[in-house]
Design a protein around this motif. Structure first.
Motif, PDB file in Angstrom:
ATOM      1  N   VAL A 160       3.829  -0.646   3.920  1.00 15.15           N
ATOM      2  CA  VAL A 160       3.383   0.699   3.556  1.00 15.15           C
ATOM      3  C   VAL A 160       4.568   1.473   2.981  1.00 15.15           C
ATOM      4  O   VAL A 160       5.582   1.671   3.666  1.00 15.15           O
ATOM      5  CB  VAL A 160       2.819   1.433   4.796  1.00 15.15           C
ATOM      6  N   PHE A 161       4.434   1.879   1.735  1.00 13.13           N
ATOM      7  CA  PHE A 161       5.515   2.623   1.079  1.00 13.13           C
ATOM      8  C   PHE A 161       5.319   4.106   1.360  1.00 13.13           C
ATOM      9  O   PHE A 161       4.427   4.744   0.788  1.00 13.13           O
ATOM     10  CB  PHE A 161       5.513   2.353  -0.431  1.00 13.13           C
ATOM     11  N   ASN A 162       6.147   4.605   2.260  1.00 14.86           N
ATOM     12  CA  ASN A 162       6.009   6.007   2.675  1.00 14.86           C
ATOM     13  C   ASN A 162       6.909   6.892   1.819  1.00 14.86           C
ATOM     14  O   ASN A 162       8.102   7.011   2.074  1.00 14.86           O
ATOM     15  CB  ASN A 162       6.375   6.121   4.161  1.00 14.86           C
ATOM     16  N   ASN A 163       6.306   7.478   0.782  1.00 14.82           N
ATOM     17  CA  ASN A 163       7.071   8.403  -0.067  1.00 14.82           C
ATOM     18  C   ASN A 163       6.578   9.839   0.080  1.00 14.82           C
ATOM     19  O   ASN A 163       6.928  10.711  -0.703  1.00 14.82           O
ATOM     20  CB  ASN A 163       7.051   7.949  -1.541  1.00 14.82           C
ATOM     21  N   GLY A 164       5.732  10.088   1.090  1.00 12.61           N
ATOM     22  CA  GLY A 164       5.304  11.456   1.383  1.00 12.61           C
ATOM     23  C   GLY A 164       4.514  12.110   0.272  1.00 12.61           C
ATOM     24  O   GLY A 164       4.524  13.332   0.108  1.00 12.61           O
ATOM     25  N   GLN A 165       3.805  11.311  -0.480  1.00  9.99           N
ATOM     26  CA  GLN A 165       3.044  11.893  -1.592  1.00  9.99           C
ATOM     27  C   GLN A 165       1.979  10.920  -2.107  1.00  9.99           C
ATOM     28  O   GLN A 165       2.098   9.710  -1.970  1.00  9.99           O
ATOM     29  CB  GLN A 165       3.991  12.230  -2.757  1.00  9.99           C
ATOM     30  N   TRP A 166       0.944  11.511  -2.691  1.00 10.10           N
ATOM     31  CA  TRP A 166       0.025  10.739  -3.519  1.00 10.10           C
ATOM     32  C   TRP A 166       0.739  10.621  -4.865  1.00 10.10           C
ATOM     33  O   TRP A 166       0.447  11.347  -5.816  1.00 10.10           O
ATOM     34  CB  TRP A 166      -1.295  11.475  -3.705  1.00 10.10           C
ATOM     35  N   GLY A 167       1.689   9.680  -4.897  1.00  6.47           N
ATOM     36  CA  GLY A 167       2.660   9.690  -5.978  1.00  6.47           C
ATOM     37  C   GLY A 167       2.074   9.506  -7.368  1.00  6.47           C
ATOM     38  O   GLY A 167       2.465  10.195  -8.309  1.00  6.47           O
ATOM     39  N   ALA A 168       1.153   8.569  -7.504  1.00  9.43           N
ATOM     40  CA  ALA A 168       0.626   8.266  -8.839  1.00  9.43           C
ATOM     41  C   ALA A 168      -0.007   9.510  -9.457  1.00  9.43           C
ATOM     42  O   ALA A 168       0.128   9.756 -10.657  1.00  9.43           O
ATOM     43  CB  ALA A 168      -0.390   7.134  -8.767  1.00  9.43           C
ATOM     44  N   ILE A 183       0.848  -1.198   0.000  1.00  8.97           N
ATOM     45  CA  ILE A 183       0.000   0.000   0.000  1.00  8.97           C
ATOM     46  C   ILE A 183       0.880   1.243   0.000  1.00  8.97           C
ATOM     47  O   ILE A 183       1.905   1.273   0.682  1.00  8.97           O
ATOM     48  CB  ILE A 183      -0.871   0.090   1.282  1.00  8.97           C
ATOM     49  N   GLY A 184       0.448   2.269  -0.687  1.00 11.95           N
ATOM     50  CA  GLY A 184       1.116   3.562  -0.592  1.00 11.95           C
ATOM     51  C   GLY A 184       0.674   4.296   0.666  1.00 11.95           C
ATOM     52  O   GLY A 184      -0.338   3.950   1.289  1.00 11.95           O
ATOM     53  N   ASP A 185       1.444   5.330   1.035  1.00  9.54           N
ATOM     54  CA  ASP A 185       1.114   6.055   2.274  1.00  9.54           C
ATOM     55  C   ASP A 185      -0.226   6.793   2.165  1.00  9.54           C
ATOM     56  O   ASP A 185      -0.966   6.906   3.151  1.00  9.54           O
ATOM     57  CB  ASP A 185       2.244   7.014   2.674  1.00  9.54           C
ATOM     58  N   GLY A 186      -0.543   7.278   0.972  1.00  9.02           N
ATOM     59  CA  GLY A 186      -1.832   7.956   0.816  1.00  9.02           C
ATOM     60  C   GLY A 186      -2.984   6.991   1.048  1.00  9.02           C
ATOM     61  O   GLY A 186      -3.880   7.236   1.864  1.00  9.02           O
ATOM     62  N   ALA A 187      -2.941   5.880   0.367  1.00 12.67           N
ATOM     63  CA  ALA A 187      -4.000   4.878   0.488  1.00 12.67           C
ATOM     64  C   ALA A 187      -4.046   4.275   1.892  1.00 12.67           C
ATOM     65  O   ALA A 187      -5.095   3.825   2.353  1.00 12.67           O
ATOM     66  CB  ALA A 187      -3.803   3.779  -0.548  1.00 12.67           C
TER      67      ALA A 187
HETATM   68 MG   LIG Z   1       2.618   7.668  -1.633  1.00  9.83          MG
END
Ligand SMILES: [Mg+2]
Ligand SMILES: Cc1ncc(C[n+]2csc(CCOP(=O)(O)OP(=O)(O)O)c2C)c(N)n1
Length: 572
Positions: free
Chosen positions: A472-480, A446-450
């Motif tokens: 949880v992939f925490n990249n600090g963004q709604w990356g997609a 899961i991404g951090d946003g989701a």
């Molecule tokens: Mg993200």
């Protein structure tokens, strides 16, 4: 006929349909029946949000091939199901949704928690029924189970809450399961003829192969033809990864080897797939769909034959049965099968393409440092992935990139958010899968946003003792979505940067295990530890903000503005 109370008839029908688990949130609307669940052999899995219950029912169903069942309070409990049922619809999951409604004695007066509960679900169910006649509870509820399996999708049993009280004479129906055959003899003949003539046949193995328990049959046919086998988009568990003929998935972030091999086909045998349009779009700059190849499509639903790609031959049949029948006809007929004569060239080509793609992935996966490069993270997780794992994936950039790194040995192992593509799908789906198959690791990406939409189900795991795993992939963004602002909107970030708390810390505060990984070396150990834990574990992976190709290049355009006020927002 036996005299029963309405609630007894209700739970007896569930039991007769093999129901062992129901996901939901408690509500007065069906409490009279809920009271009997334990005695009827049904575990009620109490969740944090009804959307989670719907996804868990979906995950339960996808892990087992059995029904998933969810229930909630009339009104708001039921409206909370909408997204999950839409997702299950596009995952073709036989989810039975039980929707107690406001009492029939006050319906229409705008009383408490009242809304019409059928229209919301009209387009995302295969069958809906409103039970207005109490003695019909067993019949109509059974039908929901029968049709969910028959048509592979969610069904809805809507019942006014007062109908749980009272008594009547009832017979509980036996489940109706309809066996499907291989398809019409003429279409099978035509397919065999075409296959015999093909010089470079390629097999596409779809979700229907998994659902019909047909992977073994596809393996045998592929071996007979020495044909490369490509998974359709997000059906990475439809062929064993260790098989020399396995080439990986097509579609977004799929395997370049698969795409380059498909491009060479003069005949495509598509088994158990509608060939969804999103899953066949060009990727990696490759227009890989072989326009001049002939297409044979095996689909259990006649409406989907030729729906997206023109099929030269359409076979309406069960994926496993049709595949077995085609092989039987090839083996016992006295025609020449061209592909058997030229197998060695094709095998060499398969190996070359697979090796090429593998070394590309390995190169990308070497990036070192902290925070972790997303592809490196996915590679490390892949290396540590237990053989019998079930993996769910969410909608996001890193989750999409994971499509290249998730490979499976056995079917019923990969449960991606399918065509509905909702953020928040993966974790509750993994929880449902874990309940269904407690001996297998259930791992959600899961991404951090989701994660913000789904982390509440950590509470469910702790309360109900379900040791599901979230990465949880925490990249600090709604990356997609940020990727679109990078590519099309000159890096103007509106609503795409995220400030996050410690997700590992939140997990611990909720009573789960929380592990933070911010260096590539820690990831394999973190996953192995999580698999060993008999507790729900959240692995927070700190990643760089690097992003892969965007989702919807097919649907976005460069911005054009006409008003002076917005002139700076145009792209020259
Ligand atoms: Mg993200
Ligand atoms: C329920 C829902 N809301 C919004 C979207 C649109 N959407 C698609 S991907 C995405 C970003 C996901 O961000 P994240 O989960 O952090 O993963 P990342 O892309 O950063 O890897 C959004 C908002 C969606 N698909 N579903």
């Amino acid at each position: 006929m036996t005299r029963m109370s309405a609630s007894e008839a209700f739970v007896e029908t569930l039991a007769a349909q093999g129901v062992t688990h129901v996901f939901g949130i408690v509500g007065s609307a069906y409490m009279d029946a809920l009271d009997l669940f334990p005695a009827a052999g049904i575990r009620f899995v109490s969740v944090a949000h009804e959307q989670g219950a719907g996804h868990m029912a979906d995950g339960f169903s996808r892990a087992t091939g059995r029904h998933g069942v969810c229930i909630a309070q009339n009104g708001p409990g039921i409206t909370n199901f909408v997204t999950a049922i839409a997702a299950a619809y596009w995952a073709h999951s036989p989810v039975v949704m039980i929707t107690p409604e406001t009492g029939s004695n006050t319906q229409g007066l705008g009383g408490f928690q009242e809304t019409e509960q059928l229209p919301f679900f009209e387009k995302v169910t295969k069958y809906q029924v409103h039970c207005a006649n109490q003695p019909r509870i067993p019949e109509l509820l059974s039908r929901c189970f029968d049709y969910a399996m028959l048509e592979r999708g969610p069904t809805q049993f809507n019942i006014p809450r007062d109908l749980f009280y009272g008594e009547f004479d009832a017979t509980i129906p036996d489940p109706i399961r309809v066996e499907r055959g291989a398809g019409g003899p003429e279409s099978l003949d035509a397919a065999v003829k075409m296959l015999c003539a093909a010089k470079f046949p390629v097999i596409l193995s779809g979700g229907g192969v998994v659902m019909s328990n047909g992977v073994g049959e596809v393996v045998k046919l592929a071996e007979y033809l020495s044909a490369p086998v490509i998974d359709t988009y997000l059906h990475n568990d439809s062929f064993p990864k260790s098989h020399p003929l396995w080439c990986g998935p097509i579609g977004y972030q799929g395997s370049k080897a698969a795409m380059k091999l498909l491009a060479q086909a003069d005949l495509v045998l598509a088994i158990g797939t509608r060939l969804g349009p999103f899953g066949t779009l060009p990727q990696h700059g490759l227009e890989y769909w072989p326009r001049n190849a002939k297409l044979i499509q095996i689909e259990v639903n006649a409406r989907r034959i030729g729906l997206v790609k023109q099929a030269a031959v359409g076979i309406c049949g069960d994926a496993a049965a049709a595949t077995a029948e085609i092989r039987h006809r090839l083996e016992t007929g006295n025609q020449t099968v061209t592909a058997r004569a030229n197998a060695s060239n094709r095998l060499a080509e398969i190996k070359a393409q697979k090796d090429g793609w593998e070394s590309e992935l390995s190169q990308w996966g070497q990036a070192d440092g902290s925070p972790i490069n997303p592809r490196r993270a996915l590679r490390e997780l892949e290396k540590a992935m237990p053989r019998d794992a079930m993996v769910t994936t969410d909608i996001g950039n890193i989750c999409s990139v994971s499509n290249s790194y998730l490979r499976f040995e056995r079917p019923n192992s990969f449960f991606a958010a399918m065509s509905f593509g909702n953020c928040g799908y993966a974790f509750p789906t993994a929880v449902g899968a874990k309940v269904a198959a407690p001996d297998r690791p259930a791992i959600a990406y899961i991404g951090d946003g989701a994660w913000g939409m789904s982390l509440q189900e950590t509470l469910t795991c702790v309360r109900e003792k379900i040791p599901a795993i979230a990465v949880v992939f925490n990249n600090g963004q709604w990356g997609a979505e940020k990727k679109n602002q990078i590519d099309y909107y000159a890096d103007r970030y509106v609503g795409t940067n995220l400030e996050n708390p410690s997700f590992a810390g939140i997990a611990q505060a909720m009573g789960a295990k929380g592990i933070k990984a911010d260096h590539p070396d820690q990831l394999g150990d973190a996953l192995r530890q999580a698999v060993k834990n008999d507790h729900c574990t959240i692995i927070e992976v700190m990643t760089t903000q690097e992003l892969g190709d965007p989702f919807r290049r097919d649907a976005l355009r460069k911005p054009k503005r006409l008003l002076n006020k917005y002139a700076a927002y145009s792209v020259a």
